[in-house]
Design a protein around this motif. Structure first.
Motif, PDB file in Angstrom:
ATOM      1  N   VAL A  36      -0.886   1.603  -0.031  1.00  0.00           N
ATOM      2  CA  VAL A  36       0.138   1.379   1.003  1.00  0.00           C
ATOM      3  C   VAL A  36      -0.471   0.654   2.198  1.00  0.00           C
ATOM      4  CG1 VAL A  36       1.629   2.572   2.664  1.00  0.00           C
ATOM      5  CG2 VAL A  36       1.571   3.314   0.287  1.00  0.00           C
ATOM      6  N   LEU A  37      -1.674   1.068   2.593  1.00  0.00           N
ATOM      7  CA  LEU A  37      -2.351   0.415   3.717  1.00  0.00           C
ATOM      8  C   LEU A  37      -2.629  -1.051   3.408  1.00  0.00           C
ATOM      9  CD1 LEU A  37      -3.657   0.603   6.496  1.00  0.00           C
ATOM     10  CD2 LEU A  37      -5.782   1.321   5.360  1.00  0.00           C
ATOM     11  N   GLY A  38      -3.074  -1.325   2.181  1.00  0.00           N
ATOM     12  CA  GLY A  38      -3.338  -2.714   1.775  1.00  0.00           C
ATOM     13  C   GLY A  38      -2.080  -3.565   1.818  1.00  0.00           C
ATOM     14  N   ASP A  39      -0.983  -2.990   1.309  1.00  0.00           N
ATOM     15  CA  ASP A  39       0.299  -3.712   1.339  1.00  0.00           C
ATOM     16  C   ASP A  39       0.745  -3.968   2.781  1.00  0.00           C
ATOM     17  OD1 ASP A  39       0.348  -3.721  -1.405  1.00  0.00           O
ATOM     18  OD2 ASP A  39       1.750  -2.015  -1.567  1.00  0.00           O
ATOM     19  N   VAL A  97      -3.856  11.221  -3.664  1.00  0.00           N
ATOM     20  CA  VAL A  97      -3.141  10.779  -2.469  1.00  0.00           C
ATOM     21  C   VAL A  97      -3.897   9.648  -1.795  1.00  0.00           C
ATOM     22  CG1 VAL A  97      -2.281  11.525  -0.227  1.00  0.00           C
ATOM     23  CG2 VAL A  97      -2.124  13.052  -2.173  1.00  0.00           C
ATOM     24  N   GLU A  98      -5.224   9.667  -1.892  1.00  0.00           N
ATOM     25  CA  GLU A  98      -6.043   8.635  -1.262  1.00  0.00           C
ATOM     26  C   GLU A  98      -5.758   7.269  -1.865  1.00  0.00           C
ATOM     27  OE1 GLU A  98     -10.148   9.650  -1.353  1.00  0.00           O
ATOM     28  OE2 GLU A  98      -9.814  11.613  -0.469  1.00  0.00           O
ATOM     29  N   THR A  99      -5.596   7.187  -3.182  1.00  0.00           N
ATOM     30  CA  THR A  99      -5.326   5.921  -3.835  1.00  0.00           C
ATOM     31  C   THR A  99      -3.995   5.368  -3.374  1.00  0.00           C
ATOM     32  OG1 THR A  99      -6.545   6.674  -5.761  1.00  0.00           O
ATOM     33  CG2 THR A  99      -5.135   4.777  -6.058  1.00  0.00           C
ATOM     34  N   ASN A 100      -2.997   6.186  -3.317  1.00  0.00           N
ATOM     35  CA  ASN A 100      -1.684   5.733  -2.856  1.00  0.00           C
ATOM     36  C   ASN A 100      -1.732   5.319  -1.393  1.00  0.00           C
ATOM     37  OD1 ASN A 100      -0.500   6.105  -5.318  1.00  0.00           O
ATOM     38  ND2 ASN A 100       0.183   8.194  -4.882  1.00  0.00           N
TER      39      ASN A 100
END
Length: 121
Positions: A16-19, A9-12
């Motif tokens: 999402v935060l980066g996007d 979940v951390e990777t996703n």
């Protein structure tokens, strides 16, 4: 049990935060560009309005002074010393103003000719 690793979940969340941050940066850049363009348009409108106001004020003052002088002159008797003084002063003032304009134009032409002569040498 399955041996395939599921994305955490951390990777996703980081993706999402980066996007979201990238999207926000693009939006801010576009907003800054739009703000600059809007400021330029507003400045042009303010200058136009200000210049129209200055023109109308100058016109009003000029018209008021000239109209008042002409009106006063017409009220005075033909042989009045004050009337002759106003008329003669107006004529002489106009002649001086026109001669100064002519002299300034001649001096400017002379300066341009001198500069052209220096360039040719």
């Amino acid at each position: 049990m399955s041996t395939t690793a599921e994305p955490t979940v951390e990777t996703n969340a980081l993706s999402v935060l980066g996007d979201a941050l990238e999207s926000a940066a693009v939006s801010l850049g576009e907003a800054a560009t739009d703000a600059r363009e809007s400021a330029k348009i507003a400045a042009k409108k303010v200058r136009g309005t200000l210049s129209a106001g200055v023109y109308k004020a100058a016109y009003g003052v000029s018209f008021g002074v000239v109209f008042s002088a002409v009106f006063l002159t017409e009220l005075l008797p033909e042989d009045s010393v004050l009337r002759r003084g106003l008329v003669d002063g107006a004529k002489d003032g106009l002649e001086v103003a026109l001669s100064r304009t002519h002299e300034a134009s001649a001096a400017e032409e002379e300066t341009v000719e001198d500069e052209e002569d220096l360039e040719q040498e």
